[in-house]
Write a protein that holds these residues in place. Structure first.
Motif, PDB file in Angstrom:
ATOM      1  N   ARG A  12       0.821  -1.215   0.000  1.00 13.49           N
ATOM      2  CA  ARG A  12       0.000   0.000   0.000  1.00 13.49           C
ATOM      3  C   ARG A  12       0.849   1.256   0.000  1.00 13.49           C
ATOM      4  NH1 ARG A  12      -4.525  -1.086   4.171  1.00 13.49           N
ATOM      5  NH2 ARG A  12      -5.696  -2.677   3.073  1.00 13.49           N
ATOM      6  N   HIS A  13       2.077   1.152   0.533  1.00 14.69           N
ATOM      7  CA  HIS A  13       2.912   2.347   0.662  1.00 14.69           C
ATOM      8  C   HIS A  13       4.276   2.151   0.009  1.00 14.69           C
ATOM      9  CE1 HIS A  13      -0.107   3.912   3.362  1.00 14.69           C
ATOM     10  NE2 HIS A  13      -0.029   2.794   4.063  1.00 14.69           N
ATOM     11  N   PRO A  14       4.295   1.943  -1.314  1.00 20.08           N
ATOM     12  CA  PRO A  14       5.584   1.724  -1.993  1.00 20.08           C
ATOM     13  C   PRO A  14       6.537   2.906  -1.813  1.00 20.08           C
ATOM     14  CG  PRO A  14       3.812   2.073  -3.596  1.00 20.08           C
ATOM     15  CD  PRO A  14       3.166   1.906  -2.259  1.00 20.08           C
ATOM     16  N   GLU A  15       5.996   4.127  -1.691  1.00 18.24           N
ATOM     17  CA  GLU A  15       6.860   5.315  -1.550  1.00 18.24           C
ATOM     18  C   GLU A  15       7.637   5.259  -0.227  1.00 18.24           C
ATOM     19  OE1 GLU A  15       3.562   5.260  -1.279  1.00 18.24           O
ATOM     20  OE2 GLU A  15       3.405   5.959   0.797  1.00 18.24           O
ATOM     21  N   MET A  16       6.989   4.655   0.808  1.00 20.32           N
ATOM     22  CA  MET A  16       7.667   4.484   2.098  1.00 20.32           C
ATOM     23  C   MET A  16       8.861   3.532   1.931  1.00 20.32           C
ATOM     24  SD  MET A  16       7.572   1.762   4.640  1.00 20.32           S
ATOM     25  CE  MET A  16       6.069   0.879   4.298  1.00 20.32           C
ATOM     26  N   VAL A  17       8.674   2.477   1.133  1.00 19.35           N
ATOM     27  CA  VAL A  17       9.751   1.518   0.886  1.00 19.35           C
ATOM     28  C   VAL A  17      10.874   2.184   0.092  1.00 19.35           C
ATOM     29  CG1 VAL A  17      10.363  -0.712  -0.129  1.00 19.35           C
ATOM     30  CG2 VAL A  17       8.094  -0.382   0.872  1.00 19.35           C
ATOM     31  N   ARG A  18      10.485   2.922  -0.945  1.00 18.27           N
ATOM     32  CA  ARG A  18      11.503   3.517  -1.832  1.00 18.27           C
ATOM     33  C   ARG A  18      12.418   4.484  -1.097  1.00 18.27           C
ATOM     34  NH1 ARG A  18       6.904   4.156  -6.336  1.00 18.27           N
ATOM     35  NH2 ARG A  18       6.683   1.908  -6.686  1.00 18.27           N
ATOM     36  N   ARG A  19      11.898   5.122  -0.053  1.00 22.15           N
ATOM     37  CA  ARG A  19      12.745   6.040   0.726  1.00 22.15           C
ATOM     38  C   ARG A  19      13.868   5.304   1.455  1.00 22.15           C
ATOM     39  NH1 ARG A  19       8.034   9.089   1.765  1.00 22.15           N
ATOM     40  NH2 ARG A  19       7.590   7.913   3.648  1.00 22.15           N
ATOM     41  N   VAL A  20      13.613   4.044   1.817  1.00 20.81           N
ATOM     42  CA  VAL A  20      14.627   3.316   2.602  1.00 20.81           C
ATOM     43  C   VAL A  20      15.356   2.264   1.770  1.00 20.81           C
ATOM     44  CG1 VAL A  20      13.410   3.635   4.791  1.00 20.81           C
ATOM     45  CG2 VAL A  20      12.971   1.567   3.432  1.00 20.81           C
TER      46      VAL A  20
ATOM     47  N   LYS B 167      17.259  10.536  -7.155  1.00 19.45           N
ATOM     48  CA  LYS B 167      16.783  10.078  -5.840  1.00 19.45           C
ATOM     49  C   LYS B 167      16.430  11.251  -4.927  1.00 19.45           C
ATOM     50  CE  LYS B 167      19.410   5.797  -6.000  1.00 19.45           C
ATOM     51  NZ  LYS B 167      19.493   4.553  -5.265  1.00 19.45           N
ATOM     52  N   GLY B 168      16.563  12.471  -5.438  1.00 22.10           N
ATOM     53  CA  GLY B 168      16.148  13.630  -4.658  1.00 22.10           C
ATOM     54  C   GLY B 168      17.250  14.236  -3.806  1.00 22.10           C
ATOM     55  N   LEU B 169      18.489  13.785  -3.981  1.00 18.22           N
ATOM     56  CA  LEU B 169      19.599  14.383  -3.223  1.00 18.22           C
ATOM     57  C   LEU B 169      20.085  15.631  -3.964  1.00 18.22           C
ATOM     58  CD1 LEU B 169      21.634  11.118  -2.456  1.00 18.22           C
ATOM     59  CD2 LEU B 169      19.761  12.110  -1.141  1.00 18.22           C
ATOM     60  N   ARG B 170      20.547  16.620  -3.197  1.00 18.50           N
ATOM     61  CA  ARG B 170      20.943  17.881  -3.823  1.00 18.50           C
ATOM     62  C   ARG B 170      22.212  18.463  -3.184  1.00 18.50           C
ATOM     63  NH1 ARG B 170      17.864  16.316  -6.912  1.00 18.50           N
ATOM     64  NH2 ARG B 170      15.877  17.149  -7.630  1.00 18.50           N
ATOM     65  N   GLY B 171      22.907  19.322  -3.940  1.00 15.39           N
ATOM     66  CA  GLY B 171      23.946  20.202  -3.419  1.00 15.39           C
ATOM     67  C   GLY B 171      25.080  19.490  -2.705  1.00 15.39           C
ATOM     68  N   ALA B 172      25.502  20.096  -1.582  1.00 14.12           N
ATOM     69  CA  ALA B 172      26.670  19.598  -0.847  1.00 14.12           C
ATOM     70  C   ALA B 172      26.417  18.199  -0.300  1.00 14.12           C
ATOM     71  CB  ALA B 172      27.005  20.552   0.301  1.00 14.12           C
ATOM     72  N   HIS B 173      25.171  17.950   0.102  1.00 10.34           N
ATOM     73  CA  HIS B 173      24.842  16.626   0.640  1.00 10.34           C
ATOM     74  C   HIS B 173      25.055  15.550  -0.432  1.00 10.34           C
ATOM     75  CE1 HIS B 173      23.021  13.454   2.926  1.00 10.34           C
ATOM     76  NE2 HIS B 173      22.050  13.288   2.051  1.00 10.34           N
ATOM     77  N   LEU B 174      24.578  15.846  -1.655  1.00 11.26           N
ATOM     78  CA  LEU B 174      24.757  14.908  -2.767  1.00 11.26           C
ATOM     79  C   LEU B 174      26.249  14.683  -3.037  1.00 11.26           C
ATOM     80  CD1 LEU B 174      23.924  13.193  -5.210  1.00 11.26           C
ATOM     81  CD2 LEU B 174      23.540  15.307  -6.499  1.00 11.26           C
ATOM     82  N   ARG B 175      27.019  15.760  -3.065  1.00 11.71           N
ATOM     83  CA  ARG B 175      28.467  15.629  -3.344  1.00 11.71           C
ATOM     84  C   ARG B 175      29.144  14.765  -2.281  1.00 11.71           C
ATOM     85  NH1 ARG B 175      27.767  20.931  -5.033  1.00 11.71           N
ATOM     86  NH2 ARG B 175      28.514  21.829  -3.074  1.00 11.71           N
ATOM     87  N   ARG B 176      28.760  14.983  -1.034  1.00 13.01           N
ATOM     88  CA  ARG B 176      29.344  14.170   0.046  1.00 13.01           C
ATOM     89  C   ARG B 176      28.964  12.701  -0.088  1.00 13.01           C
ATOM     90  NH1 ARG B 176      28.013  18.291   3.564  1.00 13.01           N
ATOM     91  NH2 ARG B 176      26.122  17.196   4.185  1.00 13.01           N
TER      92      ARG B 176
ATOM     93  N   LEU C  93      23.613   2.675  -2.619  1.00 12.65           N
ATOM     94  CA  LEU C  93      23.915   3.155  -1.264  1.00 12.65           C
ATOM     95  C   LEU C  93      23.749   4.668  -1.118  1.00 12.65           C
ATOM     96  CD1 LEU C  93      27.145   1.051  -0.611  1.00 12.65           C
ATOM     97  CD2 LEU C  93      24.913   0.711   0.465  1.00 12.65           C
ATOM     98  N   LEU C  94      23.497   5.369  -2.238  1.00 13.49           N
ATOM     99  CA  LEU C  94      23.472   6.840  -2.216  1.00 13.49           C
ATOM    100  C   LEU C  94      22.543   7.400  -1.143  1.00 13.49           C
ATOM    101  CD1 LEU C  94      23.604   7.745  -6.012  1.00 13.49           C
ATOM    102  CD2 LEU C  94      25.177   8.588  -4.249  1.00 13.49           C
TER     103      LEU C  94
END
Ligand SMILES: Nc1ncnc2c1ncn2[C@@H]1O[C@H](COP(=O)(O)OP(=O)(O)OP(=O)(O)O)[C@@H](O)[C@H]1O
Ligand SMILES: [Mg+2]
Length: 307
Positions: free
Chosen positions: A69-77, A104-113, A149-150
Motif C-alpha cells: 500500500r505504501h511503496p513510496e515508504m519503501v523507496r525512501r529506505v 533520488k532527490g539528493l541535492r547540493g553539498a549533501h549529494l556531493r558528500r 547506497l546513495l
C-alpha cells in the motif's frame, strides 16, 4: 531495529504457473543470501521487495507498515541493484552517481558528500573520473552497489551481484558486504553457494518458487557435520565408489584419487571424517529432500554450479 516480514507471498505471471509460491520470511538487520538455480524465483522475489512488481497473493511489511500500500515508504529506505544493471558508457562514475543521486532527490553539498562516500565504500574513488566504458565487469557491479547506497538505505536488495566477476573481484565483494550491513537489512541473490560463506548471516534456499530451507549458514553446516568423509584411493577403485556414493570432489594425485564423499556411514574402511563446506552441506540437503520423496519440488544438486 527495522523488521522485514514477507507473509505467504506468491507470484503468478501466467495462469497455473507460480514463479514464487507461498514464500514467508521474517528478518531484522543482517545479510540474507537467497540461493537457488536459474528460474527459482529469486529475481521475482527481489523485484517485489523493490516495489517493481506486485505479488499475486500475500503481504509484505516493513516495520509493521504495508509495503504494497505504501511503496513510496519503501523507496525512501530502499537501495536496489537489478540483475541487469546497465550504465552510460560515455560518462564517468562520478557524473553517473551525481545523476542518479539527483533522481533520488539528493541535492547540493549533501549529494556531493554522498557520492564521494559511496565511491570510497566500494573502492572506486581512484577511478571515479574514468569513462564507464573502460570499467571491468566487477567495477560496474561495484558501481551498481554504490548507486544503491546513495540514499543510505535501510533495506539493500542486490540481484546476483557476483555474476561475471573474476575470482579476485568475487573475493573483494565478499569482503565488502559485511561492512555494508551495519544496521541494514541486506538481501542478495546468487546461484553460487560459496558466495554465502563468510558474508551471509542468514540463508534461504529457493527451488522452483518455494522456500525449501531457511536458517543460518552454521545451522546448515551443523546438519551436515557427521556426513562428510575424505578418502584417498587408487585410481582403479574410484569408479566403483563413485557409482555408490555422492562424491563432492575428486582430485587426481599421481595414481590415486583424493575424494570427498557425502554419506551417513563410512563409505570405506580408510575414510576419515572431515568438516563439510557450506556447498557440501547444501548438496546433502538437496539429496535428503530428494530421498524424502519431495524430489520434484527441488532442483537436482547437479544444477548448482560447484564453484
Ligand atoms: N515477466 C515474466 N513473465 C512470465 N514469466 C516470467 C517472467 N519473469 C520470470 N518469469 C518466470 O518465473 C520464474 C522465476 O523467474 P525468476 O527470474 O524470478 O528466476 P531467478 O531465480 O531470478 O532465475 P535466474 O537465476 O535465471 O536469474 C521462471 O520460470 C521464469 O521463466
Ligand atoms: Mg534472476
Amino acid at each position: 531495529m527495522p523488521t522485514l516480514f514477507i507473509d505467504t507471498v506468491s507470484k503468478r505471471y501466467e495462469r497455473d504457473r507460480w514463479a514464487l509460491h507461498e514464500f514467508s520470511l521474517r528478518m531484522e538487520a543482517g545479510v540474507l543470501g537467497l540461493v537457488g538455480p536459474n528460474g527459482a524465483g529469486k529475481t521475482t522475489l527481489l523485484k517485489m521487495l523493490a516495489t517493481l512488481l506486485l505479488p499475486t497473493e500475500g503481504h509484505m511489511t516493513w516495520n509493521g507498515q504495508d509495503m504494497l500500500r505504501h511503496p513510496e515508504m519503501v523507496r525512501r529506505v530502499l537501495g536496489y541493484v537489478p540483475q541487469d544493471f546497465g550504465v552510460y558508457p560515455q560518462i564517468s562514475a562520478r557524473v553517473f552517481l551525481h545523476y542518479l543521486g539527483e533522481l533520488k532527490g539528493l541535492r547540493g553539498a549533501h549529494l556531493r558528500r554522498r557520492v564521494e562516500s559511496v565511491l570510497e565504500m566500494v573502492s572506486l574513488s581512484a577511478d571515479a573520473d574514468r569513462r564507464l566504458k573502460t570499467f571491468s565487469g566487477g567495477m560496474v557491479r561495484r558501481l551498481g552497489i554504490a548507486q544503491a547506497l546513495l540514499n543510505e538505505p535501510r533495506l539493500l536488495v542486490l540481484d546476483e551481484p557476483t555474476v561475471g566477476l573474476d575470482p579476485a573481484e568475487r573475493v573483494r565483494f565478499r569482503e565488502m558486504l559485511p561492512s555494508l550491513s551495519g544496521e541494514r537489512t541486506v538481501i542478495f541473490s546468487t546461484h553460487i553457494i560459496s558466495d554465502i560463506e563468510a558474508t551471509a548471516t542468514h540463508l534461504a534456499l529457493l527451488n522452483h518458487g518455494r522456500l525449501s530451507w531457511t536458517g543460518t549458514p552454521e545451522a546448515l553446516l551443523a546438519d551436515a557435520a557427521e556426513a562428510l568423509w575424505t578418502l584417498t584411493i587408487p585410481q582403479a577403485e574410484f569408479a566403483s565408489l563413485r557409482t555408490h556414493y555422492r562424491v563432492s570432489s575428486a582430485i587426481p594425485r599421481g595414481g590415486s584419487v583424493e575424494m570427498r564423499i557425502l554419506a551417513a556411514n563410512p563409505p570405506h574402511p580408510q575414510a576419515i571424517r572431515a568438516n563439510p563446506t557450506l556447498e557440501e552441506a547444501y548438496l546433502l540437503f538437496q539429496e535428503e529432500m530428494g530421498q524424502a520423496g519431495r524430489a520434484e519440488a527441488f532442483a537436482s544438486p547437479k544444477q548448482i554450479s560447484p564453484s
